[in-house]
Every structure is written in C-alpha cells, then in structure tokens.
Design an enzyme around this catalytic site. Structure first.
Site, short mmCIF file in Angstrom:
data_model
loop_
_atom_site.label_atom_id
_atom_site.label_comp_id
_atom_site.label_asym_id
_atom_site.label_seq_id
_atom_site.Cartn_x
_atom_site.Cartn_y
_atom_site.Cartn_z
N LYS A 111 0.80 -1.23 0.25
CA LYS A 111 0.17 0.01 -0.02
C LYS A 111 0.93 1.12 -0.02
O LYS A 111 2.15 1.07 0.37
CB LYS A 111 -0.93 -0.11 1.23
CG LYS A 111 -2.12 0.90 1.18
CD LYS A 111 -3.14 0.41 0.51
CE LYS A 111 -4.55 1.11 0.24
NZ LYS A 111 -5.73 -0.01 -0.19
N GLY A 226 -20.71 6.73 2.49
CA GLY A 226 -19.68 6.92 1.72
C GLY A 226 -20.19 7.10 0.09
O GLY A 226 -20.95 6.08 -0.31
N GLY A 228 -17.99 8.00 -2.55
CA GLY A 228 -16.84 7.75 -3.50
C GLY A 228 -16.84 6.66 -4.46
O GLY A 228 -18.21 6.29 -4.64
N ASN A 229 -15.95 6.30 -5.14
CA ASN A 229 -16.09 5.35 -6.17
C ASN A 229 -16.92 4.19 -5.61
O ASN A 229 -17.66 3.45 -6.47
CB ASN A 229 -14.55 4.98 -6.67
CG ASN A 229 -14.55 3.78 -7.57
OD1 ASN A 229 -14.35 2.90 -7.11
ND2 ASN A 229 -14.40 4.08 -8.80
N GLY A 231 -18.73 3.45 -2.78
CA GLY A 231 -19.90 3.56 -2.50
C GLY A 231 -21.15 4.09 -3.60
O GLY A 231 -22.13 3.54 -3.74
N TYR A 232 -20.74 4.84 -4.45
CA TYR A 232 -21.30 5.22 -5.50
C TYR A 232 -21.73 4.08 -6.36
O TYR A 232 -22.91 3.85 -6.58
CB TYR A 232 -20.94 6.27 -6.25
CG TYR A 232 -21.34 6.65 -7.78
CD1 TYR A 232 -22.49 7.26 -7.75
CD2 TYR A 232 -20.86 6.21 -8.91
CE1 TYR A 232 -23.20 7.33 -9.04
CE2 TYR A 232 -21.48 6.26 -10.09
CZ TYR A 232 -22.45 6.98 -10.31
OH TYR A 232 -23.37 7.31 -11.28
N1 GLU Z 1 -7.24 0.20 -3.50
C1 GLU Z 1 -7.84 -0.83 -3.69
C2 GLU Z 1 -8.05 -1.72 -2.53
O1 GLU Z 1 -7.90 -1.41 -1.31
C3 GLU Z 1 -7.61 -1.60 -5.18
C4 GLU Z 1 -6.16 -2.05 -5.03
C5 GLU Z 1 -5.44 -2.57 -6.21
O2 GLU Z 1 -6.51 -2.66 -7.25
O3 GLU Z 1 -4.60 -2.76 -6.28
O4 GLU Z 1 -8.46 -2.96 -2.58
#
Ligand code: GLU
Length: 426
Positions: A111, A226, A228-229, A231-232
């Site tokens: 991350k 929420g 955002g991407n 929740g929407y």
């Molecule tokens: N940020 C998203 C998650 O938390 C996607 C991560 C990704 O596609 O690598 O799962």
C-alpha cells in the site's frame, strides 16, 4: 499503534489460533505468523514540489509499504489523505496480502500513501506530486515486483501521471506496473466500477446462502455510508437490481428515505460537484448525519467510506441485520466481537471489497498479454472469482462455527503461510 493496525494484527493473531491445528511443525508455523505481523519493506521519505502560481515549495511525507510477496508481486493502492500515517499504510498493506489471498489472485500485499489534502492542491500541484511520488518509488515497483493502483482520493488520471513519470525514468513502456489506468492507457473495462460490482456479487451470494432472506430484492433495505468510487457504484448497481437503497452519505451529510432513494439523481447531483447537505429534498426524504445513517434499522449496512466507522462508541446502536464492509477496516476489533456475539453477520472487507483488486489483476493480465477483454468477460470472471471466494469462506464459517471474518482470515493466512513454507522462507 493506531486502532486499524491493532485490529489488523489482532485479527491475524486471533485466526492463527484456529489455523495452528493444521500445522504439525508449530515452531515453523509460529515463525510464519510472526513474519506476517511485520511488513517486508517500509519505504518512506519526503517529497518537495514547487508548482503553483506563487512558486512556493510544499513538502509532503510519503510512504510505500510492501507487506508480503510470497504469493506474487506486492499489490495495492495509493491513498492521498490528510490522515495517512505509517501505521495506517502498514495496516492497509497487511489487509491487501489477506485480500489477494482470499480472492485467490497471485499477488502479495502493499500500500502507498501521501499525507495530503488533495482538495487544497491545484491541478498542477497534484500532477507534480503524483509524478514525483512515482519517481520516488520507481526502484521498488514493476510488473513482477510491486503493482500500485488507486485508493482513496486517487484515480485513473493520477495513475496516468504516475505511469508517465515511471516510464520516463526507466526508459521503456511498462503499462502492467500500474492498474486502475484509463482505457486509453491500457486500463480494463469494468475496473472503475469493479469494487462496487464485486460487493453486489457478494451480497447476492450471501442472500442465496441465507434462507431467511429469500424473496424479492425490493424487500431488502440498504444504507451506504460514503459516496466515493466504492459507495457510488455499489449503491448504483444495487438499486439497478431492484434493491431498496434507503440511505447514502458523503462526508457532509446523509440522505434518508425509508421508501428508497433515486440513486441516479443523487449521482448526477454529485457529478456536478454538489454536497449532500445542499441536496434539494423531496417529500419523504430527509437529511441525517453520518452517525445516524450507521444506526438505521436496515437489512444491510454498507460502510464504504473510511476505517473506524463502527467502534465501541456506536456498536450498541447498530440496528442492521448484516454489515457488508466495503471500506477497508471500517469495524474496530471491539465492535467486531460485539456484533458477532449479538448475531449480526459482518462480511469482511477483504472479501467484500476484493472486486477492485481482482479486476486490477485482470488489467495486469491483459497488459502482459497485450490483448483486451470485453466488459462481459471481465464481469463474468469477476463474478466467478468473488462468488467462489464467498462460498469457500461460507463453508469454513459453517464447519468451524466462526465468524465470516475469522473464516476469511483463516483461508487467507493458510494460503500465505503455505506459499512461505514452499519457498523455504520459514
Ligand atoms: N485500493 C483498492 C483496495 O484497497 C484496490 C487495490 C488494487 O487494485 O491494487 O483494494
């Protein structure tokens, strides 16, 4: 240690108790668990940008944490948020290892994050920050090393800037290094809506396995925190399928109508840059707070914003029959135990929101092959993978009489530990 990291590490220790019976060599097993409690690499530093009309320099703290790559390259998004911290990125990278293992896709977990409020940056500053970040992490990423993607407050445009800076630095094209790209740069059809779509497939699988919820979709009520991407798209796809989405919220306010909301109209309002607190209310619809939304008596409560939404402070007021976690880490350990004892199923984040990273995996496969899939194929494969993951976990839950979260952690830890043992890492 922050609450989310405590919860992530606590879950691993907790599930290791059930898992330990599967391993004869207890010493080796203990070593594997200890290794999973610590990330493999923490990359952090400061980035200075000089964009902006004033020419004033701004410095930001940035992170990329690579948790575990026993099952494949590190994989996970990059978050831009003022509350990002090393503990948070570490917790999220740990959840990514578990998530990829639950979905059965060949990745480890990672991350990234930057402590920044992107709404306070100009577009030029955002572009420069994204590009500088990509250059900063360039030595550590690549299709077979670590594959970043979007997360909270990052999107296809930011991935495009990062890809450009990265490819310039390494001197060749490398689309499979980032996922969540726009279609024009090698993105996959269905990636943008994938997390929400995957959550709806999980909802569907859960309903099919639980006889008490048989009947038309319109009898099921849903509250989504929420917009955002995640929740929407979750709210949009669920309401298109006839589920009654009775409440949604953004960070400013929630909107509630027990008879169901017009999600399309709400989406169009948000697209124009509106805040829910200014939404023109029709009769029967009222404004509620985010806390009130979490306490609504609905069939499914769907926290789809940030971590720590359900805590010891509000756990006793949760009136939903089921919690479907679409955010990462929305329930603290204390609240999770309380809900389990109260008989409220919590379908854990590492399963419910794994649709995003699963379609990221499809994007990576398509980039490596140079051959692109139809949206139908993407959704069919996503449905297969996520439904299978749900069924595997449901089976373990019922056999071992444990919570969905424990069952998901059991399955994912087992897959990670087996890969570590095969490699001789422990
Ligand atoms: N940020 C998203 C998650 O938390 C996607 C991560 C990704 O596609 O690598 O799962």
């Amino acid at each position: 240690m922050n609450a989310m990291l405590q919860a992530a590490l606590g879950q691993i220790k907790d599930s290791s108790v059930v898992l330990s019976d599967d391993y004869q060599d207890k010493k080796r097993f203990k070593k594997a668990i200890e290794a999973i409690l610590t990330p493999e690499k923490i990359i952090k530093g400061k980035i200075t940008i000089k964009a902006g009309s004033s020419g004033k320099r701004k410095t930001f703290q940035v992170f990329r944490i690579e948790h575990n790559d026993a099952r494949g390259p590190f994989k996970g998004g990059i978050r831009f948020h003022p509350d990002v911290s090393e503990d948070e990125v570490r917790a999220l990278s740990t959840l990514m290892s578990l998530k990829c293992a639950v979905a059965g896709i060949p990745y480890g977990g990672g991350k990234g994050g930057i402590i920044v409020d992107p709404s306070k940056l100009t577009r030029e500053e955002l572009k420069e920050l994204s590009m500088e970040y990509a250059k900063f992490i360039a030595p550590y990423i690549g299709p077979w090393k670590d594959v970043p993607a979007p997360d909270v407050n990052t999107d296809g445009q930011i991935m495009s800037w990062m890809l450009e800076a990265y490819e310039k630095k390494i001197g060749m094209e490398s689309p499979a290094t980032f996922t969540g790209k726009p279609l024009e740069l090698g993105g996959s059809l269905g990636r943008t809506e994938a997390t929400g779509q995957g959550g709806v497939y999980v909802l569907d699988a859960y309903l099919k396995r639980n006889s008490k919820f048989q009947g038309p979709n319109s009898k099921i009520t849903i509250a989504v925190q929420g917009f955002g991407n995640v929740g929407y798209y979750f709210a949009t796809i669920a309401s298109e399928l006839g589920f009654k989405v009775v409440a949604v919220s953004d960070s400013s306010s929630g909107i509630y109508n027990p008879k169901g909301l017009d999600i399309k109209a709400l989406g169009e309002f948000k697209d124009k840059g509106g805040s829910f607190k200014n939404y023109p209310l029709k009769s029967g619809t009222k404004l509620i707070t985010n806390s009130e939304l979490l306490e609504l008596p609905v069939t499914f409560l769907v926290p789809a914003a940030l971590e720590n939404a359900i805590t010891k402070d509000n756990m006793e007021k949760i009136s939903a029959e089921v919690v479907l976690e679409m955010a990462n880490g929305p329930t603290t350990t204390e609240a999770d135990t309380y809900l389990f004892e109260k008989g409220i199923d919590v379908i854990p984040d590492i399963l419910s929101n794994s649709g995003g990273v699963t379609v990221s995996y499809f994007e990576w496969v398509q980039n490596l092959n140079g051959y692109y899939w139809t949206k139908e194929k993407v959704n069919e494969e996503l449905k297969n993978i996520i439904t299978k993951a749900f069924m595997d976990i449901d089976k373990i839950k019922k056999e071992k009489r444990i919570s969905y979260r424990r069952a998901a952690n059991y399955l994912s830890l087992k897959r990670i530990i087996d890969a570590m043992m095969l490699r001789g890492r422990v």
